[in-house]
Enzyme design. Structure first.
Site, mmCIF file in Angstrom:
data_model
loop_
_atom_site.group_PDB
_atom_site.id
_atom_site.type_symbol
_atom_site.label_atom_id
_atom_site.label_comp_id
_atom_site.label_asym_id
_atom_site.label_seq_id
_atom_site.Cartn_x
_atom_site.Cartn_y
_atom_site.Cartn_z
ATOM 1 N N ARG A 170 1.393 -1.019 -0.456
ATOM 2 C CA ARG A 170 -0.021 -0.012 0.236
ATOM 3 C C ARG A 170 1.145 0.775 -0.175
ATOM 4 O O ARG A 170 1.644 1.426 0.927
ATOM 5 C CB ARG A 170 -0.611 -0.135 1.070
ATOM 6 C CG ARG A 170 -2.302 -1.100 0.820
ATOM 7 C CD ARG A 170 -2.865 -1.685 2.893
ATOM 8 N NE ARG A 170 -3.161 -3.331 2.577
ATOM 9 C CZ ARG A 170 -2.885 -3.788 2.528
ATOM 10 N NH1 ARG A 170 -1.803 -4.091 2.599
ATOM 11 N NH2 ARG A 170 -3.315 -5.445 1.989
ATOM 12 N N GLY A 228 -11.714 -12.072 -1.188
ATOM 13 C CA GLY A 228 -12.058 -11.716 -0.051
ATOM 14 C C GLY A 228 -13.123 -13.255 -0.329
ATOM 15 O O GLY A 228 -13.206 -14.026 -0.945
ATOM 16 N N GLY A 255 -4.143 -13.171 6.191
ATOM 17 C CA GLY A 255 -2.977 -14.174 5.430
ATOM 18 C C GLY A 255 -3.446 -14.843 4.627
ATOM 19 O O GLY A 255 -3.214 -16.107 4.073
ATOM 20 N N ALA A 256 -5.318 -14.876 5.013
ATOM 21 C CA ALA A 256 -5.737 -15.489 3.360
ATOM 22 C C ALA A 256 -4.970 -15.340 2.435
ATOM 23 O O ALA A 256 -4.783 -15.949 1.378
ATOM 24 C CB ALA A 256 -7.408 -15.302 3.734
ATOM 25 N N ASP A 258 -1.883 -15.037 1.503
ATOM 26 C CA ASP A 258 -0.653 -15.110 1.900
ATOM 27 C C ASP A 258 -0.432 -16.868 1.167
ATOM 28 O O ASP A 258 -0.877 -17.933 0.576
ATOM 29 C CB ASP A 258 0.269 -15.235 2.418
ATOM 30 C CG ASP A 258 -0.042 -13.112 2.733
ATOM 31 O OD1 ASP A 258 0.393 -12.498 1.729
ATOM 32 O OD2 ASP A 258 -0.130 -13.148 3.805
ATOM 33 N N ASN A 282 -9.040 -20.838 -3.627
ATOM 34 C CA ASN A 282 -10.153 -20.905 -2.495
ATOM 35 C C ASN A 282 -10.091 -20.950 -1.560
ATOM 36 O O ASN A 282 -10.232 -20.873 0.080
ATOM 37 C CB ASN A 282 -11.157 -20.858 -3.828
ATOM 38 C CG ASN A 282 -11.280 -19.473 -4.648
ATOM 39 O OD1 ASN A 282 -10.797 -18.176 -4.763
ATOM 40 N ND2 ASN A 282 -12.348 -19.662 -5.464
HETATM 41 P P1 ATP Z 1 -4.159 -10.862 2.877
HETATM 42 O O1 ATP Z 1 -3.648 -8.953 1.991
HETATM 43 O O2 ATP Z 1 -4.951 -9.515 4.245
HETATM 44 O O3 ATP Z 1 -3.634 -11.214 3.362
HETATM 45 P P2 ATP Z 1 -5.935 -10.205 0.416
HETATM 46 O O4 ATP Z 1 -6.436 -9.113 0.239
HETATM 47 O O5 ATP Z 1 -4.498 -10.710 -0.516
HETATM 48 O O6 ATP Z 1 -5.651 -10.730 1.884
HETATM 49 P P3 ATP Z 1 -8.224 -12.100 0.303
HETATM 50 O O7 ATP Z 1 -9.207 -11.763 -0.719
HETATM 51 O O8 ATP Z 1 -8.944 -10.885 1.439
HETATM 52 O O9 ATP Z 1 -6.615 -11.792 -0.280
HETATM 53 O O10 ATP Z 1 -8.486 -13.528 0.723
HETATM 54 C C1 ATP Z 1 -7.373 -14.078 -0.200
HETATM 55 C C2 ATP Z 1 -8.511 -15.262 -0.061
HETATM 56 O O11 ATP Z 1 -8.706 -16.921 0.316
HETATM 57 C C3 ATP Z 1 -9.719 -15.100 -1.017
HETATM 58 O O12 ATP Z 1 -9.816 -15.174 -2.507
HETATM 59 C C4 ATP Z 1 -10.268 -15.742 -0.895
HETATM 60 O O13 ATP Z 1 -10.529 -17.289 -2.171
HETATM 61 C C5 ATP Z 1 -10.147 -16.639 0.916
HETATM 62 N N1 ATP Z 1 -10.835 -15.813 1.451
HETATM 63 C C6 ATP Z 1 -10.939 -14.426 2.246
HETATM 64 N N2 ATP Z 1 -11.892 -14.152 3.082
HETATM 65 C C7 ATP Z 1 -12.660 -15.385 3.089
HETATM 66 C C8 ATP Z 1 -14.037 -15.548 3.567
HETATM 67 N N3 ATP Z 1 -14.092 -14.817 4.508
HETATM 68 N N4 ATP Z 1 -14.538 -16.566 2.956
HETATM 69 C C9 ATP Z 1 -14.142 -17.761 1.722
HETATM 70 N N5 ATP Z 1 -12.991 -17.701 1.404
HETATM 71 C C10 ATP Z 1 -12.212 -16.259 2.370
HETATM 72 MG MG MG Z 2 -2.684 -9.254 0.269
#
Ligand code: ATP
Ligand code: MG
Length: 314
Positions: A170, A228, A255-256, A258, A282
């Site tokens: 960011r 997400g 961590g999602a 990653d 996913n």
């Molecule tokens: P961060 O950088 O905070 O770790 P990000 O923004 O890179 O996250 P997200 O899109 O939040 O990534 O999450 C990555 C993936 O994890 C999503 O594309 C989805 O597949 C899964 N995921 C995240 N949150 C959820 C949720 N609440 N329910 C189901 N799947 C989720």
């Molecule tokens: Mg990210």
């Protein structure tokens, strides 16, 4: 151990988080931790849990927080090819969560062991069996030497190895122009780019993420836009696949992204097609949010299979 197939490098942190919502970091309150963390450590630990040979280059201090990270790597089968620095303490992130979903961080990182990573940490021989390298934008931005280490890792890859890049950046301290310049070499080399909301538009200068992802796809990249709970969207040449997420109860979203990148890597190395790989990723991302702590939800293959079987239509 033999040189690993999947390699990553970067900041190694423990995370110490507020127990309750809406407890800001500028006054006394209750914390829980340490939890092993750092974007690329979360990634590589998940790759190992999913059963691929995985190696990591970074630094911790000779202290208990460092041991917390190294014990996790050892438990999950990540080969640590970094350094334990007696004159630095292990990096720390303090995190507060607020109602509405926002988070606030204090990082002790740049001046910690994590901030000492440099190109001389990389042994060319360690890369000889590499099939995949994962880089992130924050490790390109934190120090010049960390950036040089990332660029050198790309240069050391054998022919045919793939590079994935998660912008994970960011522009808070740096200008958008500076961020674009730092990321350019990684984006040019990357086979797979895995942006989250806003990053594709920011990095390409396109009006929308969709347009930014299409621009990268037109340059021959596989682009996976993380969305997400909604899942993800994959752009590859003229293809544009929307792949819905799995239904889980979100406990901690950290961590999602990653874990998702790790799932995508493993699925592609397994030989899955793009839609199947996105679905697998996913499921890995969904399982990651079901436990408190950045790495605690990193699933095994059996857990991924069970979720996919339980929600067959997802
Ligand atoms: P961060 O950088 O905070 O770790 P990000 O923004 O890179 O996250 P997200 O899109 O939040 O990534 O999450 C990555 C993936 O994890 C999503 O594309 C989805 O597949 C899964 N995921 C995240 N949150 C959820 C949720 N609440 N329910 C189901 N799947 C989720
Ligand atoms: Mg990210």
């Amino acid at each position: 151990m033999n040189p690993p197939e999947v390699i990553s490098l970067g900041n190694m942190l423990v995370e110490i988080m507020r127990v309750n919502l809406d407890e800001p970091l500028d006054r006394p309150g209750t914390f829980v931790g340490p939890f092993p963390s750092g974007d690329t450590p979360i990634y590589i630990d998940t790759v190992a849990r999913l059963g691929r040979s995985a190696g990591f280059i970074g630094a911790v201090g000779a202290d208990d927080f460092g041991r917390c990270l190294l014990d996790r790597f050892a438990r999950d089968g990540v080969d640590f090819a970094g350094r334990v620095l007696p004159d630095h303490t292990t990096g720390v992130a303090f995190v507060a969560y607020f109602s509405g979903g926002s988070r606030k961080f204090i990082f002790h990182w740049r001046h910690a062991a994590a901030g000492q990573l440099g190109p001389e940490y990389l042994d060319p021989d360690y890369f000889r069996a590499a099939r995949w390298l994962h880089l992130t934008g924050c490790n390109l931005a934190v120090t010049e030497r960390s950036r040089e280490a990332c660029y050198r890792a790309m240069a050391l890859l054998p022919a045919g190895a793939q590079v994935s890049f998660d912008p994970n950046i960011r522009p808070e301290v740096l200008s958008v122009e500076e961020v674009r310049a730092l990321c350019r070499p990684a984006i040019e080399r990357a086979d797979v780019i895995l942006p989250s909301l806003g990053e594709a538009a920011m990095l390409t200068g396109a009006a929308t993420d969709e347009e930014g992802c299409r621009l990268w796809a037109a340059q021959g990249k596989t682009v996976v836009l993380k969305q997400g709970p909604a899942g993800c969207r994959v752009f590859h040449g003229p293809e544009d696949l929307s792949v819905p997420g799995f239904r889980v109860e979100e406990v901690d979203p950290t961590g999602a992204g990653d874990c998702f990148c790790a799932g995508f890597t493993v699925a592609i190395l397994d030989g899955l097609g793009l839609r199947e790989a996105a679905r697998f990723a996913n499921a890995v991302g969904a399982l990651a949010v079901t436990r408190k702590g950045p790495m605690e939800g990193a699933p095994t293959r059996e857990e991924v299979r069970a979720l996919m079987a339980a929600q067959g239509g997802a």
